[in-house]
Motif scaffolding. Structure first.
Motif, PDB file in Angstrom:
ATOM      1  N   LEU A  72      -0.816  -7.155   4.021  1.00 12.47           N
ATOM      2  CA  LEU A  72      -0.992  -5.817   3.454  1.00 12.47           C
ATOM      3  C   LEU A  72       0.106  -4.971   4.104  1.00 12.47           C
ATOM      4  O   LEU A  72       0.153  -4.842   5.323  1.00 12.47           O
ATOM      5  CB  LEU A  72      -2.397  -5.283   3.775  1.00 12.47           C
ATOM      6  CG  LEU A  72      -2.773  -3.896   3.270  1.00 12.47           C
ATOM      7  CD1 LEU A  72      -2.500  -3.728   1.784  1.00 12.47           C
ATOM      8  CD2 LEU A  72      -4.265  -3.624   3.530  1.00 12.47           C
ATOM      9  N   GLY A  96       2.442  -1.518   4.338  1.00 13.80           N
ATOM     10  CA  GLY A  96       2.537  -0.088   4.044  1.00 13.80           C
ATOM     11  C   GLY A  96       3.984   0.337   3.860  1.00 13.80           C
ATOM     12  O   GLY A  96       4.571   0.192   2.786  1.00 13.80           O
ATOM     13  N   GLY A  97       4.577   0.836   4.943  1.00 14.04           N
ATOM     14  CA  GLY A  97       5.932   1.390   4.905  1.00 14.04           C
ATOM     15  C   GLY A  97       6.951   0.515   4.189  1.00 14.04           C
ATOM     16  O   GLY A  97       7.762   1.010   3.386  1.00 14.04           O
ATOM     17  N   ASN A 133       0.855  -1.184   0.000  1.00 19.30           N
ATOM     18  CA  ASN A 133       0.000   0.000   0.000  1.00 19.30           C
ATOM     19  C   ASN A 133       0.893   1.236   0.000  1.00 19.30           C
ATOM     20  O   ASN A 133       1.530   1.534   1.001  1.00 19.30           O
ATOM     21  CB  ASN A 133      -0.894  -0.032   1.256  1.00 19.30           C
ATOM     22  CG  ASN A 133      -1.729   1.233   1.408  1.00 19.30           C
ATOM     23  OD1 ASN A 133      -1.872   2.007   0.464  1.00 19.30           O
ATOM     24  ND2 ASN A 133      -2.279   1.436   2.601  1.00 19.30           N
ATOM     25  N   HIS A 169      -9.727   1.137   4.387  1.00 22.99           N
ATOM     26  CA  HIS A 169      -8.465   1.137   5.140  1.00 22.99           C
ATOM     27  C   HIS A 169      -8.683   1.961   6.408  1.00 22.99           C
ATOM     28  O   HIS A 169      -9.456   2.924   6.404  1.00 22.99           O
ATOM     29  CB  HIS A 169      -7.355   1.749   4.271  1.00 22.99           C
ATOM     30  CG  HIS A 169      -5.998   1.631   4.888  1.00 22.99           C
ATOM     31  ND1 HIS A 169      -5.559   2.503   5.859  1.00 22.99           N
ATOM     32  CD2 HIS A 169      -5.001   0.738   4.690  1.00 22.99           C
ATOM     33  CE1 HIS A 169      -4.329   2.140   6.227  1.00 22.99           C
ATOM     34  NE2 HIS A 169      -3.976   1.080   5.539  1.00 22.99           N
ATOM     35  N   GLY A 179      -0.083  -4.421   9.407  1.00 20.59           N
ATOM     36  CA  GLY A 179       0.292  -3.655  10.605  1.00 20.59           C
ATOM     37  C   GLY A 179       1.746  -3.902  10.909  1.00 20.59           C
ATOM     38  O   GLY A 179       2.091  -4.913  11.519  1.00 20.59           O
ATOM     39  N   SER A 180       2.608  -2.979  10.421  1.00 13.85           N
ATOM     40  CA  SER A 180       4.050  -3.055  10.676  1.00 13.85           C
ATOM     41  C   SER A 180       4.681  -4.384  10.252  1.00 13.85           C
ATOM     42  O   SER A 180       5.544  -4.911  10.946  1.00 13.85           O
ATOM     43  CB  SER A 180       4.331  -2.744  12.155  1.00 13.85           C
ATOM     44  OG  SER A 180       3.888  -1.430  12.470  1.00 13.85           O
ATOM     45  N   ALA A 225      -1.487  -1.098  15.184  1.00 10.31           N
ATOM     46  CA  ALA A 225      -0.273  -1.688  14.604  1.00 10.31           C
ATOM     47  C   ALA A 225       0.099  -1.065  13.258  1.00 10.31           C
ATOM     48  O   ALA A 225       1.119  -1.417  12.678  1.00 10.31           O
ATOM     49  CB  ALA A 225      -0.461  -3.195  14.437  1.00 10.31           C
ATOM     50  N   ILE A 226      -0.735  -0.152  12.758  1.00  5.38           N
ATOM     51  CA  ILE A 226      -0.489   0.391  11.419  1.00  5.38           C
ATOM     52  C   ILE A 226       0.431   1.598  11.493  1.00  5.38           C
ATOM     53  O   ILE A 226       0.103   2.613  12.117  1.00  5.38           O
ATOM     54  CB  ILE A 226      -1.812   0.769  10.722  1.00  5.38           C
ATOM     55  CG1 ILE A 226      -2.692  -0.477  10.573  1.00  5.38           C
ATOM     56  CG2 ILE A 226      -1.539   1.393   9.354  1.00  5.38           C
ATOM     57  CD1 ILE A 226      -4.052  -0.192   9.991  1.00  5.38           C
ATOM     58  N   GLY A 227       1.582   1.476  10.875  1.00  4.10           N
ATOM     59  CA  GLY A 227       2.529   2.585  10.794  1.00  4.10           C
ATOM     60  C   GLY A 227       3.157   2.943  12.131  1.00  4.10           C
ATOM     61  O   GLY A 227       3.766   4.000  12.278  1.00  4.10           O
ATOM     62  N   LYS A 284      -0.035   4.242  -0.129  1.00  4.96           N
ATOM     63  CA  LYS A 284      -0.692   5.407   0.509  1.00  4.96           C
ATOM     64  C   LYS A 284      -0.507   6.643  -0.365  1.00  4.96           C
ATOM     65  O   LYS A 284      -0.595   6.546  -1.586  1.00  4.96           O
ATOM     66  CB  LYS A 284      -0.142   5.605   1.926  1.00  4.96           C
ATOM     67  CG  LYS A 284      -0.178   4.323   2.755  1.00  4.96           C
ATOM     68  CD  LYS A 284       0.022   4.552   4.219  1.00  4.96           C
ATOM     69  CE  LYS A 284       0.096   3.197   4.915  1.00  4.96           C
ATOM     70  NZ  LYS A 284      -0.076   3.295   6.353  1.00  4.96           N
ATOM     71  N   GLU A 320      -6.265  -5.601  10.042  1.00  4.30           N
ATOM     72  CA  GLU A 320      -5.249  -4.607  10.375  1.00  4.30           C
ATOM     73  C   GLU A 320      -5.603  -3.932  11.695  1.00  4.30           C
ATOM     74  O   GLU A 320      -6.392  -2.974  11.716  1.00  4.30           O
ATOM     75  CB  GLU A 320      -5.179  -3.543   9.281  1.00  4.30           C
ATOM     76  CG  GLU A 320      -4.815  -4.075   7.919  1.00  4.30           C
ATOM     77  CD  GLU A 320      -4.174  -3.000   7.060  1.00  4.30           C
ATOM     78  OE1 GLU A 320      -3.044  -3.207   6.631  1.00  4.30           O
ATOM     79  OE2 GLU A 320      -4.789  -1.955   6.849  1.00  4.30           O
TER      80      GLU A 320
END
Ligand code: PEP
Length: 262
Positions: free
Chosen positions: A244, A246-247, A11, A97, A224-225, A183-185, A13, A179
């Motif tokens: 999924l 992100g970072g 993702n 999201h 989540g991380s 825990a996200i980001g 973002k 998610e």
């Protein structure tokens, strides 16, 4: 238990400019082809880049939007419809999201309408659910997940379980991303045990909502991380079918390496 294909979605973002998005996507697609991995790799990119990226995929990377409206067209300034996404060969979209839920008033009802529109267009819908830290600490994890799932599925307006699977049973149209909001980001990932518990519960809810056969086919992703050093711990859990990310999806080479760990 049916064989579920693993799926990893990056993702992006609201990051990258056009040149970066194109270069990173091409690099990722080449790496994925070269590594010949036995899993589905997806990227959820900002909508302005999707048309350009769709010209590059050659089916090695599944292309997702980060959101999609429930109408095909209409007076909805600023929105993008499933039909528009389909017309540029985007494969699906994330839905609800937690950043959309927290900052843009996404509800379980609107999430469900988006899921319904995507599925009816024959596109993939990745429905994101998850509890806040307060909800978890109050012992409300299961109640929250059950409500998020059931309200959204009801609001989708689709009643046939088969429609959520679509024409290719090895790659169902509906998938769920668990998610936990905390825990996200944040760098504070759920433990694999916590993830497995939540995923097993989600599969239980799906089994009673649809039927056990359908539930056993649907992919449930953890988000989540997720990083290079923890992804294989999640993938070892029986009900975790992917992630999924992100970072850790922003640098093509690193994300491809993460995919290789699955
Ligand atoms: C996400 O964007 O869905 C996500 C899980 O982000 P991160 O991996 O950065 O926590």
């Amino acid at each position: 238990v049916s064989e579920r294909k693993k799926m990893i979605i990056g993702n992006w973002k609201m990051f990258k400019n056009s040149a970066q998005a194109s270069a990173d996507f091409s690099e990722l697609a080449d790496l994925i082809v070269a590594k010949n991995l036995n899993l589905e790799v997806g990227i959820a990119a900002p909508s302005v880049f999707l048309a350009e990226l769709a010209r590059k995929t050659q089916n090695s990377v599944t292309l997702f939007a980060q959101n999609a409206h429930w109408a095909n067209e209409g007076a909805f300034t600023g929105e993008v419809s499933p039909a528009m996404l389909k017309s540029i060969r985007v494969n699906g979209s994330l839905v609800a999201h937690s950043e959309r839920r927290q900052m843009f008033a996404e509800s379980n009802e609107t999430a469900g309408k988006r899921v319904g529109a995507l599925i009816r267009a024959g596109m993939k819908a990745v429905l994101c659910i998850g509890e806040t830290l307060t909800e978890r600490e109050n012992g409300d994890l299961k109640k929250v997940l059950k409500t998020q799932l059931e309200v959204a599925l009801n609001a989708s307006g689709i009643s046939s379980a088969n429609e959520f699977i679509g024409s290719d049973p090895s790659s169902p149209l509906l998938s769920i991303a668990y998610e936990p909001v905390w825990a996200i980001g944040t760098g504070k990932a759920a433990s694999p045990v916590e993830a497995q518990e939540a995923h097993a519960f989600i599969r239980e809810v799906l089994a009673s909502y649809f039927n056990p056969e359908t539930s056993s086919r649907l992919q449930i992703l953890y988000g989540g991380s997720v990083k290079l050093n923890n992804v294989s711990d999640y993938m070892a859990c029986p009900d975790v079918d992917g992630a999924l990310v992100g970072g850790a999806s922003l640098v093509a080479k690193d994300f491809a390496e993460l995919c290789e760990k699955c």
